[in-house]
Every structure is written in structure tokens, then in C-alpha cells.
Design a protein around this motif. Structure first.
Motif, PDB file in Angstrom:
ATOM      1  N   ALA A 193       0.852  -1.198   0.000  1.00 18.79           N
ATOM      2  CA  ALA A 193       0.000   0.000   0.000  1.00 18.79           C
ATOM      3  C   ALA A 193       0.881   1.239   0.000  1.00 18.79           C
ATOM      4  O   ALA A 193       1.945   1.254   0.622  1.00 18.79           O
ATOM      5  N   VAL A 194       0.429   2.264  -0.703  1.00 12.17           N
ATOM      6  CA  VAL A 194       1.150   3.538  -0.787  1.00 12.17           C
ATOM      7  C   VAL A 194       0.174   4.660  -0.446  1.00 12.17           C
ATOM      8  O   VAL A 194      -0.945   4.699  -0.972  1.00 12.17           O
ATOM      9  N   VAL A 195       0.596   5.559   0.446  1.00 11.09           N
ATOM     10  CA  VAL A 195      -0.214   6.717   0.817  1.00 11.09           C
ATOM     11  C   VAL A 195       0.481   7.972   0.300  1.00 11.09           C
ATOM     12  O   VAL A 195       1.622   8.257   0.667  1.00 11.09           O
ATOM     13  N   ILE A 196      -0.208   8.734  -0.543  1.00 10.64           N
ATOM     14  CA  ILE A 196       0.360   9.957  -1.115  1.00 10.64           C
ATOM     15  C   ILE A 196      -0.147  11.162  -0.331  1.00 10.64           C
ATOM     16  O   ILE A 196      -1.351  11.416  -0.266  1.00 10.64           O
ATOM     17  N   THR A 197       0.784  11.908   0.263  1.00  6.24           N
ATOM     18  CA  THR A 197       0.440  13.097   1.061  1.00  6.24           C
ATOM     19  C   THR A 197       1.410  14.224   0.695  1.00  6.24           C
ATOM     20  O   THR A 197       2.081  14.776   1.563  1.00  6.24           O
ATOM     21  N   ALA A 198       1.460  14.557  -0.593  1.00  3.22           N
ATOM     22  CA  ALA A 198       2.520  15.437  -1.100  1.00  3.22           C
ATOM     23  C   ALA A 198       2.250  16.922  -0.909  1.00  3.22           C
ATOM     24  O   ALA A 198       3.056  17.755  -1.352  1.00  3.22           O
TER      25      ALA A 198
END
Length: 642
Positions: free
Chosen positions: A159-164
Motif C-alpha cells: 500500500a502507498v499513501v500519497i500526502t505530497a
């Protein structure tokens, strides 16, 4: 080099830090990828946490076992409870923080979190594979498998969480000058958006801004109004120590016509009005030039000069967000008497950045298009540290659940943690994003929640801590404290419900404070329910009440207030709970995959288009989509009955 993890979090801002700690605390092997380990959870704009509705979100994050409340209490230099003149449903905590100490407190939290690694690098490419679904082997689905960085490191995960945040193709503006960047003095992230959108996920642009930073040695404080904080027992976290740092004042001043005249002279070079900026900014936090254009007849605008920390001369001018040329900004500020000799560290600026349409997400914040890919924070079109932290907490929880449950089948599972609109402001926030989308940066307000009396700042632990403990994100010490507090509240309520009051014993005291004397005897809870009475006043009338509360082991004021609110507003709480339970009936009616929306002639054309695009999970979610009318919902109910 290839590194293997369960969960990867991209971005070390407020969403990223909460997502990473939530995931790791649930036992998932987690990696936080950030460009600068020395700017963890940087407060890019105002160094303050909380505010109207935002404070409730922070308390919810804390009740779930998150970190923002603890970090805020440890670094707060001023605290206030907003809206105290109104009912407790809208009381909202807010704290000014020491910006530098906030960063390093968060850094120490990350360093001490088990199962969590930090990798200092920049994400460059999202890695996605087509996989065969067990349910539909003829139609492969997209599954995220990791990211590749600009230095060639490959990070693999389930799983990857993007919070850029504002870094994706970020572009900063001061006057006609444009510089790529995620925030001042930090580079933008190019290419990463494109590596996501090539898989069918839509992106767009938004804009935000920040004010000038001022050297306090150049300020004439004698020409400003001092605003001190509160020294009461309030704090953000239900755990931890209360405000150990020195408490500092804020200061109030106003713009004037001379300021406005100078600012108007620079509008031709304003990126907001010369066509340079095409994207939409936050309506509820407008720039000073937007205020002048929107309210041309207003003679002055309120400004707050706020400290950035205990040990710095840097101050933040709240209310003066601007992207005008720097000489115009400074010249205008010098027309304010208190700032006539002003020296600045840097001018205000605007920034444009990429975000992704949140209607492409499930309520777990997982993408509907790429399994295992989660989005949180400003990349979902929100604004604010608190909204970001709330999303990060939920995304981190669900990423850990996904990583732990992925195995026999690579398709998305039903094993997710979601919050309803009557359970948390975080639930309202995510439901609004997923069902309604955004056409401007989303900011939470108490008015967005239809169950405000159920979502108070004082009872977030009552709503969420047991759920969080079952998940594993809230630790046993937090759970044990809540159970102890819960028992204490119930004991106070029981005492008030059973303690008899005789008119002859209290009427003199009641008349002295302007309360109607009793004709017949009653129970103590009947006096508590009177709007003009509270526990503090009743302590002198009924000393046994104070004695009962003073026997509590700790946090006596907090526990007493929670019990008092519950007694005083019992009728309102029960009525709102009944309304919420009625809505739950629609929440339980699943409609995903049960309608062919383009051919659903029983509903309006607009409703068909919106339903087809958003694909709501339940009938209640469908009812909250703009353009879907009550008659459309009734028609769908009839068709479901058939």
C-alpha cells in the motif's frame, strides 16, 4: 537498490506524519519518504493548530491514538477555547505553537515509533502493475506496488499513501515573478503527478498563499492591542502534559485607507488579477488583495500579529496573505502605525499545485482506480493542517489494514475503517470530499456537520477511543484512561440523578444568583439543566457535588465538564441521536453495482450523470451528492423494492 515494506507514505507533512505513525502503530512495516528530515510537519503558513471545527478534528485524531494533539500541547505558546459565548457544540480549541519545537517534537515522535523507517529522498514515479482478479480474471485490475525515487531507489509495498501537500508541480508567485517550488526555498516535485494520471486518475490545480513574516524588533507594540491566551485546564490531548512552554501574547491591529490605496496601486501586477494564476484559492482565507476587491467599501481589515516561537524574533501577520510585488506589500504595511518601521524576513507569496479529484476515492481514501493507493491531505483538495492530519490518520489505518489483509487476492477488500457523519468531523470531511468533490480548497466548519451536538470537542474520546483500541492504534494506557474517565462521568451523572434537593435548603442561594426558587423538591440534575446554573455555581449551593468531584483521581475539571454538558444537553443529544439513527437506515442500503445509471430514466439527467461518475456505496451517500434530489432517492427506493 530495492527496499521492501508493507506501507509507504509519500510526504512528511501533517497528513504524512499521522499516516506513517498510524500505520506503524498498527504493526505494519512502514517507510516515510520525505525530502527534508529537518522539516517534518512544517507549519508552512500560520504556526497554529485548531480553530473553529478544526480543533474538534485534532481532538478526534488524539482520541484515535494520533499524535497532533500531543505535539501541540508540548509546543503550545498560547491556547484559547473559541466560541465559548455559544453552546458547547461549537466550542473549538486553538493553540499558537513554537514552529521550530513543533518540528522537532514530531521528529522525536517518528524516531521513537516502532516499525517506522524514514527515507530522505523524493518520489519520482508511482509503480503500478496489472494483476488478475480472482473474481474477474478476464479483467485485470491495477495494483500499486511501490515508488521509485529521483536517486533510483525502488521502494516496494502493498500500500502507498500519497500526502505530497503543495509540492506536486508547485509554482510560487510574488508579483510577476514565478519560481517553481513546494514552499519557499524548497523545490517542487515534477513528474510524479504524471506518473499517477497516466493510469486514469484525474488531477487539477489549486492555489493557496501565506503572509509576510515580520521581525518583532521593528514593531511598535505600544500601538497595538494585546491579546493574551487562556490559562485554564484545557488542552488538545486527552493524555500527556499541559503546555510546558512559556505562554506568549498575540497582538491586534488594523489596515486603513492609506494601506488600501497602496495595495490597489499594485493590483495590475497581482498574479490573482493579471491572469498569471488560473486556479482557485481558499474562499475562507482570502488574500488581502482579494479582500480589497471583494469588499471595496470596507475602511479597515483586522490583522493579528502572532509569535512564531519562544526563542525567535519572527512573527506571522495573520490576515495579510498576499502575492503582490514585495515592494508593494512592504510599503503598504508601513502605513500601519504599529508597523511604520517594519523589517521583514520574507514577503507573502501564493503557490499553485496539483491535486486529485477526491470523488475518485472510496471512503477509506483508497483509490477506486488503483488498488492499494491512498491519498490524504491537500492532494485531495483540502486546506489546513488539521484536515490533513485527520485524513492521514484514516489513510494510514486503512493502508495498514490493506497491507495486512492482502494475500490471496490482490483486489481491494472490505476490511477498512470508516467514520460516519454522526461519529466524527473526520467522517464529515471525508464524506464531503468523496461524495461532493471540491471546486475550491475545502475547509472544515461546524456548519458542515448536521450532528454538531454529537460531535463536540469534549467527547471525541467517548466516540472514538474504544474503536481505535480495537484496531490497535490506540494503546492500552489510552484505553484504560478512557475507561476510568467514562466510569467517573457515569458516577457524576448518577450522583446528580439521585441527589435530592429540598427548596428550603437552596432557595435563598438560588434567588441570590437570579435563579427561580423551587416550589417542590427535585433532583440535582434538574438544577444542572437550568441554563443560568453550572457546576461552578452549584458547588456553593450543594457542597457535596464538589466533594464528589474532588475525589476523582485526575483531570477533574475535564471530567466534570463532560458530565455537566451531558446532563444539561441530554434532551438535545438524544433527539439528534434519533435523527442520526434514521439516516443510518439509508446508510445500510447498499446500491453499489445495483443500478445501470445511464439508463436509469426514473431519475433526472443530472442525477444520472453524478451517480455514474461518483458511484456511491449507499443510498445515504447518494442523497448527499449535489444534483441528486429527494425525488431521485425516492425513485431509487421504489426500484430497489421491486
Amino acid at each position: 537498490m530495492v527496499l521492501e515494506y508493507d506501507v509507504i507514505v509519500i510526504g512528511g507533512g501533517h497528513a504524512g506524519c499521522e499516516a506513517a505513525t498510524a500505520s506503524a502503530n498498527m504493526g505494519a512495516k512502514t517507510c516515510l519518504v520525505t525530502m527534508d528530515m529537518n522539516k517534518i510537519a512544517q507549519m508552512s503558513c500560520n504556526p497554529a493548530i485548531g480553530g473553529i471545527a478544526k480543533g474538534q478534528i485534532v481532538r478526534e485524531i488524539d482520541a484515535l491514538g494520533g499524535q497532533m494533539g500531543l505535539v501541540t500541547d508540548a509546543t503550545a505558546i498560547q491556547f484559547r477555547m473559541l466560541n465559548r459565548s455559544k453552546g458547547p457544540a461549537v466550542w473549538s480549541p486553538r493553540a499558537q505553537c513554537d514552529r521550530g519545537k513543533f518540528i522537532w517534537k514530531w521528529r522525536s515522535v517518528l524516531d521513537e515509533t516502532e516499525n517506522l523507517d524514514i527515507w530522505q529522498d523524493q518520489a519520482d514515479e508511482l509503480l503500478v502493475e496489472d494483476v488478475k482478479s480472482v473474481a474477474m480474471p478476464s479483467q485485470p485490475t491495477k495494483q500499486v506496488v511501490g515508488v521509485k525515487t529521483i536517486w533510483g531507489c525502488e521502494l516496494r509495498a502493498k500500500a502507498v499513501v500519497i500526502t505530497a501537500g503543495t509540492f506536486l508541480n508547485g509554482l510560487m508567485h510574488i508579483g510577476r515573478k514565478m519560481v517553481p517550488g513546494g514552499r519557499i526555498a524548497e523545490p517542487a516535485v515534477s513528474h510524479f503527478t504524471e506518473s499517477i494520471t497516466r493510469h486514469g486518475i484525474h488531477s487539477a490545480r489549486m492555489k493557496t498563499g501565506t503572509p509576510v513574516r515580520i521581525d518583532k524588533r521593528s514593531v511598535h507594540f505600544e500601538d497595538m492591542e494585546r491579546q493574551d491566551g487562556e490559562n485554564g485546564y484545557y488542552q488538545f490531548s486527552y493524555m500527556g502534559q499541559q503546555r510546558p512552554l512559556q505562554q506568549l501574547p498575540c497582538w491586534v491591529c488594523y489596515t486603513n485607507e492609506q494601506v488600501h490605496e497602496t495595495l490597489r496601486s499594485g493590483l495590475a501586477d497581482s498574479p490573482l488579477y493579471n491572469g498569471q494564476i488560473q486556479s482557485i484559492g481558499p474562499r475562507y482565507c482570502p488574500s488581502i488583495e482579494t479582500k480589497l476587491v471583494t469588499f471595496p467599501d470596507r475602511p479597515q481589515h483586522l490583522l493579528f500579529l502572532e509569535p512564531e516561537g519562544e526563542d525567535t524574533n519572527e512573527m506571522y501577520l495573520n490576515g495579510f496573505s498576499s502575492s503582490l510585488p514585495m515592494d508593494v506589500q512592504i510599503e503598504a504595511l508601513k502605513k500601519i502605525p504599529a508597523l511604520r518601521d517594519i523589517k521583514v524576513y520574507r514577503p507573502g507569496y501564493a503557490i499553485e499545485y496539483d491535486f486529485f479529484d477526491p470523488t475518485q476515492l472510496k471512503h477509506s481514501l483508497e483509490s477506486k482506480i488503483i488498488n492499494g493507493l491512498f491519498f490524504a491531505g491537500q492532494v485531495n483538495g483540502t486546506t489546513g493542517y488539521e484536515e490533513a492530519g485527520g485524513q492521514g490518520t484514516l489513510a494510514g489505518i486503512n493502508a495498514a489494514l490493506m497491507a495486512g489483509s492482502a494475500g490471496s487476492d490482490n483486489t481491494a477488500t472490505n476490511n477498512s475503517f470508516e467514520l460516519q457523519r454522526d461519529e466524527a468531523y473526520i467522517g464529515v470531511l471525508i464524506d464531503d470530499l468523496v461524495t461532493k468533490g471540491v471546486d475550491e480548497p475545502y475547509r472544515m466548519f461546524t456548519s458542515r456537520a448536521e450532528y454538531r451536538i454529537l460531535l463536540r470537542q469534549d467527547d471525541a474520546d467517548a466516540r472514538l477511543t474504544e474503536k481505535a483500541y480495537e484496531l490497535g492504534i490506540a494503546k492500552k494506557n489510552r484505553y484504560d484512561w478512557w475507561m476510568q474517565k467514562k466510569q467517573a462521568i457515569e458516577e457524576i451523572e448518577e450522583f446528580c440523578r439521585t441527589y435530592p434537593i429540598k427548596p428550603k435548603n437552596v432557595n435563598g442561594a438560588l434567588e441570590a444568583i437570579g435563579s427561580t426558587p423551587l416550589v417542590y423538591g427535585c433532583k440535582l440534575e434538574d438544577l444542572v439543566a437550568r441554563p443560568e446554573l453550572n457546576f461552578e455555581k452549584l458547588y456553593t449551593i450543594v457542597p457535596e457535588l464538589k466533594e464528589h468531584i474532588m475525589r476523582l483521581p485526575n483531570r477533574q475539571e475535564e471530567i466534570a465538564e463532560a458530565a455537566e454538558i451531558h446532563i444539561k444537553y441530554k434532551g438535545y443529544i438524544e433527539r439528534e441521536r434519533m435523527v442520526a439513527e434514521k439516516m443510518h437506515r439509508l446508510e445500510n442500503i447498499k446500491i453499489k453495482g445495483r443500478f445501470d445509471y445511464p439508463n436509469l430514466t426514473a431519475v433526472s439527467t443530472e442525477a444520472r450523470q453524478k451517480l455514474e461518475r461518483i458511484q456511491p456505496e449507499t443510498l445515504a451517500q447518494a442523497s448527499r451528492i449535489p444534483g441528486v434530489s429527494p425525488s431521485d432517492i425516492n425513485a431509487m427506493l421504489v426500484l430497489l423494492g421491486r
